[in-house]
Enzyme design. Structure first.
Site, PDB file in Angstrom:
ATOM      1  N   ASP A 102       0.832  -1.206   0.000  1.00 51.69           N
ATOM      2  CA  ASP A 102       0.000   0.000   0.000  1.00 51.69           C
ATOM      3  C   ASP A 102       0.871   1.262   0.000  1.00 51.69           C
ATOM      4  OD1 ASP A 102      -2.367   1.380  -0.023  1.00 51.69           O
ATOM      5  OD2 ASP A 102      -2.726   1.203   2.138  1.00 51.69           O
TER       6      ASP A 102
ATOM      7  N   ASN B 221       1.200   3.390  -2.947  1.00 51.13           N
ATOM      8  CA  ASN B 221       1.690   3.815  -4.269  1.00 51.13           C
ATOM      9  C   ASN B 221       1.171   5.202  -4.646  1.00 51.13           C
ATOM     10  OD1 ASN B 221       2.677   1.247  -4.333  1.00 51.13           O
ATOM     11  ND2 ASN B 221       1.299   0.496  -5.933  1.00 51.13           N
TER      12      ASN B 221
ATOM     13  N   TRP C 152       2.838   7.935  -2.620  1.00 51.36           N
ATOM     14  CA  TRP C 152       4.241   8.077  -3.065  1.00 51.36           C
ATOM     15  C   TRP C 152       4.285   8.977  -4.299  1.00 51.36           C
ATOM     16  CZ3 TRP C 152       7.025   7.019  -7.481  1.00 51.36           C
ATOM     17  CH2 TRP C 152       8.409   6.898  -7.355  1.00 51.36           C
TER      18      TRP C 152
ATOM     19  N   HIS D 277       2.227   3.250  -9.033  1.00 50.62           N
ATOM     20  CA  HIS D 277       2.026   1.798  -9.207  1.00 50.62           C
ATOM     21  C   HIS D 277       3.217   1.180  -9.951  1.00 50.62           C
ATOM     22  CE1 HIS D 277      -1.866   2.112  -7.478  1.00 50.62           C
ATOM     23  NE2 HIS D 277      -2.425   2.772  -8.492  1.00 50.62           N
TER      24      HIS D 277
ATOM     25  N   SER E 164      -7.573  -5.604  -5.073  1.00 50.80           N
ATOM     26  CA  SER E 164      -8.636  -6.197  -4.270  1.00 50.80           C
ATOM     27  C   SER E 164      -9.968  -6.139  -5.016  1.00 50.80           C
ATOM     28  CB  SER E 164      -8.758  -5.472  -2.927  1.00 50.80           C
ATOM     29  OG  SER E 164      -9.393  -4.217  -3.104  1.00 50.80           O
TER      30      SER E 164
ATOM     31  N   GLU F 127     -12.432  -4.834  -3.981  1.00 54.49           N
ATOM     32  CA  GLU F 127     -12.969  -3.485  -3.721  1.00 54.49           C
ATOM     33  C   GLU F 127     -12.288  -2.429  -4.596  1.00 54.49           C
ATOM     34  OE1 GLU F 127     -12.286  -5.746  -1.229  1.00 54.49           O
ATOM     35  OE2 GLU F 127     -14.433  -6.105  -1.106  1.00 54.49           O
TER      36      GLU F 127
ATOM     37  N   LEU G 147      10.988 -20.315  -4.695  1.00 51.58           N
ATOM     38  CA  LEU G 147      10.042 -19.392  -4.051  1.00 51.58           C
ATOM     39  C   LEU G 147       8.724 -19.453  -4.819  1.00 51.58           C
ATOM     40  CD1 LEU G 147       9.548 -16.876  -2.103  1.00 51.58           C
ATOM     41  CD2 LEU G 147      10.203 -15.459  -4.069  1.00 51.58           C
TER      42      LEU G 147
ATOM     43  N   ARG H  34       2.004  -4.744   6.289  1.00 54.42           N
ATOM     44  CA  ARG H  34       1.311  -3.706   5.528  1.00 54.42           C
ATOM     45  C   ARG H  34       2.161  -2.443   5.542  1.00 54.42           C
ATOM     46  NH1 ARG H  34      -4.934  -2.335   4.607  1.00 54.42           N
ATOM     47  NH2 ARG H  34      -4.617  -0.618   3.165  1.00 54.42           N
TER      48      ARG H  34
ATOM     49  N   ARG I 115      -4.806  -1.971   8.876  1.00 54.97           N
ATOM     50  CA  ARG I 115      -6.003  -2.792   8.676  1.00 54.97           C
ATOM     51  C   ARG I 115      -5.691  -3.828   7.595  1.00 54.97           C
ATOM     52  NH1 ARG I 115      -7.370   2.396   7.074  1.00 54.97           N
ATOM     53  NH2 ARG I 115      -7.143   2.762   4.838  1.00 54.97           N
TER      54      ARG I 115
HETATM   55  C1  IPE Z   1      -5.493  -2.717  -0.084  1.00 48.93           C
HETATM   56  O1  IPE Z   1      -5.177  -1.379  -0.254  1.00 48.93           O
HETATM   57  C2  IPE Z   1      -5.474  -3.433  -1.396  1.00 48.93           C
HETATM   58  C3  IPE Z   1      -4.178  -3.561  -2.038  1.00 48.93           C
HETATM   59  C4  IPE Z   1      -3.023  -3.168  -1.559  1.00 48.93           C
HETATM   60  C5  IPE Z   1      -4.210  -4.183  -3.321  1.00 48.93           C
HETATM   61  P1  IPE Z   1      -6.314  -0.258  -0.418  1.00 48.93           P
HETATM   62  O2  IPE Z   1      -5.605   1.029  -0.544  1.00 48.93           O
HETATM   63  O3  IPE Z   1      -7.260  -0.642  -1.496  1.00 48.93           O
HETATM   64  O4  IPE Z   1      -7.089  -0.379   0.987  1.00 48.93           O
HETATM   65  P2  IPE Z   1      -7.953   0.688   1.769  1.00 48.93           P
HETATM   66  O5  IPE Z   1      -8.993   1.203   0.819  1.00 48.93           O
HETATM   67  O6  IPE Z   1      -7.043   1.782   2.227  1.00 48.93           O
HETATM   68  O7  IPE Z   1      -8.525  -0.082   2.929  1.00 48.93           O
HETATM   69  C1  IPE Z   2      -1.776   0.187  -3.311  1.00 47.12           C
HETATM   70  O1  IPE Z   2      -1.536   1.550  -3.406  1.00 47.12           O
HETATM   71  C2  IPE Z   2      -1.998  -0.459  -4.656  1.00 47.12           C
HETATM   72  C3  IPE Z   2      -3.403  -0.795  -4.939  1.00 47.12           C
HETATM   73  C4  IPE Z   2      -4.372  -0.740  -4.104  1.00 47.12           C
HETATM   74  C5  IPE Z   2      -3.698  -1.225  -6.293  1.00 47.12           C
HETATM   75  P1  IPE Z   2      -2.709   2.614  -3.380  1.00 47.12           P
HETATM   76  O2  IPE Z   2      -3.128   2.898  -4.779  1.00 47.12           O
HETATM   77  O3  IPE Z   2      -3.797   2.159  -2.478  1.00 47.12           O
HETATM   78  O4  IPE Z   2      -1.970   3.850  -2.766  1.00 47.12           O
HETATM   79  P2  IPE Z   2      -2.554   4.898  -1.723  1.00 47.12           P
HETATM   80  O5  IPE Z   2      -3.089   4.140  -0.560  1.00 47.12           O
HETATM   81  O6  IPE Z   2      -3.620   5.674  -2.451  1.00 47.12           O
HETATM   82  O7  IPE Z   2      -1.372   5.743  -1.354  1.00 47.12           O
HETATM   83 MG    MG Z   3      -4.168   2.391  -0.513  1.00 45.54          MG
END
Ligand code: IPE
Ligand code: IPE
Ligand code: MG
Length: 233
Positions: free
Chosen positions: A17, A19, A22, A34, A62, A64, A128, A180, A186
């Site tokens: 999480d 990206n 960043w 990403h 995910s 979601e 692996l 995480r 979470r």
């Molecule tokens: C969790 O990150 C899913 C992945 C890293 C692929 P999210 O950024 O989607 O999660 P929430 O929305 O902050 O819970």
């Molecule tokens: C995690 O990074 C990658 C995916 C969920 C695909 P995010 O895209 O959730 O990055 P933030 O949480 O917005 O920084």
């Molecule tokens: Mg995120």
């Protein structure tokens, strides 16, 4: 790299999480975050075997995440395509086996075909096992398992083994350690069945900044944990 810490977590799971944040900090579009995340994944895949890790699962998309803007979703799909087309050969050379975890429902057929191809190409590798959880949701996985049992015509009570046998990857050991990144604390629907007794490790490091040393630090923390599984120490 130092010698593996004991006890070693055999299955390490990572919620990659941060990206977007960043990229935002650099004034860049989220997709470049990403892309930078893919380089972090490559660093971690290189470092994992030296730390004694045999299974590395990474939460990449995910169930979601379909709620995100379509441009971001399309960008993530294209990053996956490019990663597989360019990196499967290297994964083979590194003796890494790829196993995707998640539902193929909703994915475009070419992405699903590429996943199947990458799994087939790397199927005899054993150093692996890299498990990208793509289009994965823990609740959906449990629901799919229950519906598979219903489709088999099961009547009467089911037990935990029945559910486990119908998970996406029934033979995968439960994650010993879930990491995480990005400061969030979470699970966001990751490993809902398998992660109930995983040790959790949170770091403020954003995923694109994560590297082998960060992984080693997490594994060292794990070595100090006492796992009791509800029993007395
Ligand atoms: C969790 O990150 C899913 C992945 C890293 C692929 P999210 O950024 O989607 O999660 P929430 O929305 O902050 O819970
Ligand atoms: C995690 O990074 C990658 C995916 C969920 C695909 P995010 O895209 O959730 O990055 P933030 O949480 O917005 O920084
Ligand atoms: Mg995120």
């Amino acid at each position: 790299m130092n010698a593996p810490c004991t006890p070693v977590p055999f299955h390490v799971a990572i919620i990659m999480d941060g990206n977007g944040r960043w990229a935002k900090r650099r004034g860049l579009p989220r997709l470049l975050g990403h892309r930078a995340g893919v380089h972090a994944l490559e660093r971690v895949v290189r470092a994992a075997p030296g730390l004694g890790i045999t299974h590395l699962s990474v939460y990449a998309f995910s169930t979601e995440n379909w709620q995100r803007p379509s441009t971001e979703i399309l960008g993530l799909m294209s990053i996956l395509r490019v990663y597989l087309k360019r990196k499967v050969r290297e994964l083979k050379e590194r003796d890494v086996r790829l196993l995707f975890c998640g539902t193929r429902a909703g994915l475009s057929p070419d992405v699903a075909d590429l996943m199947a191809w990458a799994e087939e190409e790397t199927s005899s590798n054993s150093l692996l096992t890299l498990i990208p959880c793509f289009n994965y949701g823990g609740r959906q996985e449990i629901l799919d398992a229950v519906n598979a049992l219903v489709a088999e015509g099961r009547s009467g009570p089911v037990d935990q083994e029945d559910i486990r046998r119908h998970l996406y990857l029934p033979d995968l050991p439960d994650p010993d350690l879930i990491i995480r990144t990005s400061g969030e604390q979470r699970l966001s629907n990751f490993w809902a069945w398998q992660g109930t007794y995983s040790e959790l490790y949170f770091t403020d490091t954003l995923w694109p900044d994560f590297d082998g040393e960060c992984l080693e630090r997490a594994v060292q923390h794990f070595a100090d944990r006492e796992r009791r599984y509800g029993a007395l120490a």
